[in-house]
Design a protein around this motif. Structure first.
Motif, PDB file in Angstrom:
ATOM      1  N   LYS A  43      11.274   7.391   3.407  1.00 15.51           N
ATOM      2  CA  LYS A  43       9.944   6.821   3.204  1.00 15.51           C
ATOM      3  C   LYS A  43       9.671   6.629   1.711  1.00 15.51           C
ATOM      4  O   LYS A  43       9.103   5.614   1.288  1.00 15.51           O
ATOM      5  N   LEU A  44      10.104   7.577   0.920  1.00 15.46           N
ATOM      6  CA  LEU A  44       9.931   7.485  -0.528  1.00 15.46           C
ATOM      7  C   LEU A  44      10.694   6.292  -1.090  1.00 15.46           C
ATOM      8  O   LEU A  44      10.204   5.571  -1.963  1.00 15.46           O
ATOM      9  N   ASP A  45      11.902   6.063  -0.563  1.00 13.71           N
ATOM     10  CA  ASP A  45      12.687   4.905  -0.999  1.00 13.71           C
ATOM     11  C   ASP A  45      11.994   3.599  -0.644  1.00 13.71           C
ATOM     12  O   ASP A  45      12.017   2.639  -1.416  1.00 13.71           O
ATOM     13  N   ARG A  46      11.360   3.557   0.528  1.00 20.72           N
ATOM     14  CA  ARG A  46      10.681   2.332   0.955  1.00 20.72           C
ATOM     15  C   ARG A  46       9.402   2.095   0.164  1.00 20.72           C
ATOM     16  O   ARG A  46       9.060   0.968  -0.169  1.00 20.72           O
ATOM     17  N   GLU A  47       8.691   3.166  -0.121  1.00 13.53           N
ATOM     18  CA  GLU A  47       7.389   3.052  -0.778  1.00 13.53           C
ATOM     19  C   GLU A  47       7.495   2.675  -2.247  1.00 13.53           C
ATOM     20  O   GLU A  47       6.643   1.956  -2.768  1.00 13.53           O
ATOM     21  N   LEU A  48       8.494   3.198  -2.915  1.00 13.04           N
ATOM     22  CA  LEU A  48       8.585   3.041  -4.360  1.00 13.04           C
ATOM     23  C   LEU A  48       9.818   2.244  -4.768  1.00 13.04           C
ATOM     24  O   LEU A  48      10.944   2.605  -4.433  1.00 13.04           O
ATOM     25  N   ILE A  49       9.568   1.170  -5.494  1.00 12.03           N
ATOM     26  CA  ILE A  49      10.649   0.376  -6.067  1.00 12.03           C
ATOM     27  C   ILE A  49      11.185   1.101  -7.304  1.00 12.03           C
ATOM     28  O   ILE A  49      10.421   1.689  -8.067  1.00 12.03           O
ATOM     29  N   GLY A  50      12.491   1.036  -7.527  1.00 12.70           N
ATOM     30  CA  GLY A  50      13.050   1.621  -8.746  1.00 12.70           C
ATOM     31  C   GLY A  50      12.927   3.136  -8.774  1.00 12.70           C
ATOM     32  O   GLY A  50      13.111   3.819  -7.766  1.00 12.70           O
ATOM     33  N   LEU A  51      12.615   3.677  -9.959  1.00 20.50           N
ATOM     34  CA  LEU A  51      12.433   5.124 -10.160  1.00 20.50           C
ATOM     35  C   LEU A  51      13.660   5.929  -9.702  1.00 20.50           C
ATOM     36  O   LEU A  51      13.530   7.021  -9.163  1.00 20.50           O
ATOM     37  N   LYS A  52      14.831   5.410  -9.955  1.00 16.02           N
ATOM     38  CA  LYS A  52      16.048   6.074  -9.487  1.00 16.02           C
ATOM     39  C   LYS A  52      16.174   7.505  -9.989  1.00 16.02           C
ATOM     40  O   LYS A  52      16.489   8.409  -9.198  1.00 16.02           O
ATOM     41  N   PRO A  53      15.941   7.787 -11.292  1.00 15.75           N
ATOM     42  CA  PRO A  53      16.071   9.182 -11.745  1.00 15.75           C
ATOM     43  C   PRO A  53      15.068  10.113 -11.079  1.00 15.75           C
ATOM     44  O   PRO A  53      15.371  11.284 -10.825  1.00 15.75           O
ATOM     45  N   VAL A  54      13.882   9.602 -10.785  1.00 19.05           N
ATOM     46  CA  VAL A  54      12.867  10.415 -10.118  1.00 19.05           C
ATOM     47  C   VAL A  54      13.304  10.742  -8.698  1.00 19.05           C
ATOM     48  O   VAL A  54      13.263  11.902  -8.257  1.00 19.05           O
ATOM     49  N   SER A  86       6.216  19.301 -13.604  1.00 20.91           N
ATOM     50  CA  SER A  86       5.471  18.457 -14.533  1.00 20.91           C
ATOM     51  C   SER A  86       5.929  17.024 -14.334  1.00 20.91           C
ATOM     52  O   SER A  86       7.129  16.728 -14.413  1.00 20.91           O
ATOM     53  N   PHE A  87       4.986  16.133 -14.024  1.00 21.88           N
ATOM     54  CA  PHE A  87       5.274  14.711 -13.872  1.00 21.88           C
ATOM     55  C   PHE A  87       4.697  13.987 -15.086  1.00 21.88           C
ATOM     56  O   PHE A  87       3.481  14.004 -15.287  1.00 21.88           O
ATOM     57  N   THR A  88       5.531  13.365 -15.886  1.00 23.55           N
ATOM     58  CA  THR A  88       5.038  12.670 -17.072  1.00 23.55           C
ATOM     59  C   THR A  88       5.379  11.188 -16.992  1.00 23.55           C
ATOM     60  O   THR A  88       6.413  10.796 -16.461  1.00 23.55           O
ATOM     61  N   GLY A  89       4.473  10.374 -17.531  1.00 24.03           N
ATOM     62  CA  GLY A  89       4.685   8.935 -17.528  1.00 24.03           C
ATOM     63  C   GLY A  89       3.367   8.199 -17.647  1.00 24.03           C
ATOM     64  O   GLY A  89       2.289   8.805 -17.616  1.00 24.03           O
ATOM     65  N   ASN A  90       3.446   6.906 -17.786  1.00 24.25           N
ATOM     66  CA  ASN A  90       2.252   6.076 -17.925  1.00 24.25           C
ATOM     67  C   ASN A  90       1.557   5.888 -16.579  1.00 24.25           C
ATOM     68  O   ASN A  90       2.147   6.169 -15.528  1.00 24.25           O
ATOM     69  N   PRO A  91       0.310   5.421 -16.589  1.00 21.29           N
ATOM     70  CA  PRO A  91      -0.409   5.200 -15.325  1.00 21.29           C
ATOM     71  C   PRO A  91       0.315   4.215 -14.420  1.00 21.29           C
ATOM     72  O   PRO A  91       0.999   3.301 -14.880  1.00 21.29           O
ATOM     73  N   GLY A  92       0.158   4.419 -13.117  1.00 19.22           N
ATOM     74  CA  GLY A  92       0.683   3.477 -12.150  1.00 19.22           C
ATOM     75  C   GLY A  92       2.178   3.538 -11.932  1.00 19.22           C
ATOM     76  O   GLY A  92       2.769   2.591 -11.416  1.00 19.22           O
ATOM     77  N   THR A  93       2.813   4.653 -12.291  1.00 19.76           N
ATOM     78  CA  THR A  93       4.271   4.759 -12.128  1.00 19.76           C
ATOM     79  C   THR A  93       4.668   5.571 -10.900  1.00 19.76           C
ATOM     80  O   THR A  93       5.842   5.922 -10.748  1.00 19.76           O
ATOM     81  N   GLY A  94       3.725   5.908 -10.032  1.00 19.42           N
ATOM     82  CA  GLY A  94       4.063   6.526  -8.748  1.00 19.42           C
ATOM     83  C   GLY A  94       3.972   8.035  -8.708  1.00 19.42           C
ATOM     84  O   GLY A  94       4.418   8.650  -7.733  1.00 19.42           O
ATOM     85  N   LYS A  95       3.372   8.652  -9.698  1.00 18.12           N
ATOM     86  CA  LYS A  95       3.344  10.122  -9.749  1.00 18.12           C
ATOM     87  C   LYS A  95       2.586  10.727  -8.570  1.00 18.12           C
ATOM     88  O   LYS A  95       3.042  11.702  -7.968  1.00 18.12           O
ATOM     89  N   THR A  96       1.437  10.157  -8.244  1.00 18.99           N
ATOM     90  CA  THR A  96       0.646  10.696  -7.132  1.00 18.99           C
ATOM     91  C   THR A  96       1.375  10.531  -5.806  1.00 18.99           C
ATOM     92  O   THR A  96       1.390  11.450  -4.969  1.00 18.99           O
TER      93      THR A  96
END
Length: 330
Positions: A43-54, A86-96
C-alpha cells in the motif's frame, strides 16, 4: 565441576543451551501472511511515488520486527527494540502518510496494541501558564498510547530564548515516556532537517532516544507529475494531453517559487484547476458528456497566475504563494 558448570547442568533444573522453549522453527512466509504486513508495504508503494530510501528503511524496520516476532515464538528473548524516529524533509514529502503506515506495521507485528496515529504540534502539548503543560502533554500521550505519536515541527517545543516558555516541561515528560513505555508507544518527530538538527543538538536526551533518522527527499518534476495523475485518478479526473503538458510546465515554474510544498502544492493546484473546470462547464451550459465532466483542459491549468507572474529568470526571486500552499511540515 566449576560453579558455572553446575549452574548450567540439567541436574540443577536449569535450561541448557540446547533446550529451547517454544516451537522448533517458524516459517517466514507464513508469518508474513499471518501478519498481513506485506499488504501495508505494498500500500505504501502504491500511495507514494519515489521515496526509495524511505521505503527501504521502512521495509528494514518491518523485517526487524518480523524476525523479533519469530524469535519469540522459538523462545529467543531479547530487549524490545527502540523504534522512536525522526522524519526530516520539506513539506509535502509524505512524512505523515509514512507515519500512518508505520503505525499499521507496528500493530500488525504486535509491537503496539492498537496501531492508531495521533498527530500533534506544539500547541497541543504546551500550555500558556504554569501548571497547564503537564496535563496537556499527558492527555495527548494517553490518547496515543498503543500506537504512534506524530509531533510535527517538533523543534518548536524548545524555545530557549523565552525564559517563560514551558516547552521544556513537555520535552521532559516525553523523554520519560519514550524510555519507560517504548513497548507500547512510538514517537515520531518531524520537521525541516536543519531545524531538527539544531533541536537534537540542544536536546541530547531526545537524540539518544531516537533510533531511526529518516530523511525525505524532495520529489523530482517527473515524480510530481506522476503524483498529480494519481491524485486525479482517485477523484475520477484526467488530464487531456494538452493539459498534462501545461501542468508539467506549471510544476517547473512553481518549484522555483517560495513556499513550494511538493505534493501538497500539487494537490492545491489540482483543486484550483477543478474549480476552473467547473466554472468553465457551468458557463458553457447545455448537456455535458462524461468525458467533458472528467477531463481537465489546458485552459484550466494555464489560467493560474503562476504562468502570468512566474516566468522570471532563474536568478530572480519569486514570492508568489497560491492560496494555502503554506502550512505545517507534514
Amino acid at each position: 565441576m566449576s560453579e558455572k558448570e553446575a549452574r548450567n547442568t540439567p541436574e540443577t533444573g536449569a535450561t541448557t543451551g540446547s533446550e529451547i522453549v517454544g516451537e522448533d522453527k517458524v516459517d517466514l512466509e507464513q508469518e508474513l501472511q499471518e501478519s498481513n504486513v506485506r499488504e501495508v508495504l505494498d500500500k505504501l508503494d502504491r500511495e507514494l511515488i519515489g521515496l526509495k530510501p524511505v521505503k527501504t528503511r521502512i521495509r528494514e524496520i518491518a523485517a526487524l520486527l518480523l524476525v523479533e516476532r519469530m524469535r519469540k515464538k522459538v523462545g529467543l528473548s531479547a530487549e524490545t527494540p527502540t523504534l522512536h524516529m525522526s522524519f526530516t524533509g520539506n513539506p509535502g514529502t509524505g512524512k505523515t502518510t509514512v507515519a500512518m503506515r508505520m503505525a499499521e506495521i507496528l500493530h500488525r507485528l504486535e509491537y503496539v496494541r492498537e496501531g492508531h496515529m495521533v498527530a500533534v504540534t506544539r500547541d497541543d502539548l504546551v500550555g500558556q501558564y504554569i501548571g497547564h503543560t503537564a496535563p496537556k502533554t499527558k492527555e495527548v500521550i494517553k490518547k496515543a498510547m498503543g500506537g504512534v505519536l506524530f509531533i510535527d515541527e517538533a523543534y518548536y517545543l524548545y524555545k530557549p530564548e523565552n525564559e517563560r516558555d514551558y516547552g521544556q516541561e513537555s520535552i521532559e515528560i516525553l523523554l520519560q515516556v519514550m524510555e519507560n513505555n517504548r513497548d507500547d508507544l512510538v514517537v515520531i518527530l518531524a520537521g525541516y532537517k536543519d531545524k531538527m538538527d539544531r533541536f537534537f543538538h540542544s536536546n541530547p536526551g531526545m537524540r539518544s532516544r531516537i533510533a531511526h533518522h529518516i530523511d525525505f527527499p524532495d520529489y523530482t518534476s517527473d515524480e510530481l507529475l506522476a503524483i498529480s495523475r494519481l491524485m486525479l485518478d482517485d477523484q475520477n479526473y484526467r488530464f487531456t494531453p494538452e493539459a498534462e503538458k501545461a501542468f508539467e510546465e506549471y510544476i517547473r515554474l512553481r518549484k522555483r517559487m517560495e513556499h513550494f510544498a511538493n505534493a501538497r502544492s500539487v494537490r492545491n493546484a489540482l483543486d484550483r484547476a477543478r474549480l476552473r473546470q467547473a466554472n468553465r462547464l457551468f458557463k458553457s451550459g447545455g448537456s455535458l458528456t462524461r468525458e467533458q465532466l472528467m477531463h481537465l483542459e489546458a485552459e484550466d491549468i494555464l489560467a493560474s497566475r503562476v504562468f502570468r507572474e512566474g516566468k522570471l529568470d532563474a536568478d530572480d526571486e519569486v514570492s508568489i504563494v497560491e492560496d494555502d500552499d503554506r502550512g505545517n511540515n507534514g
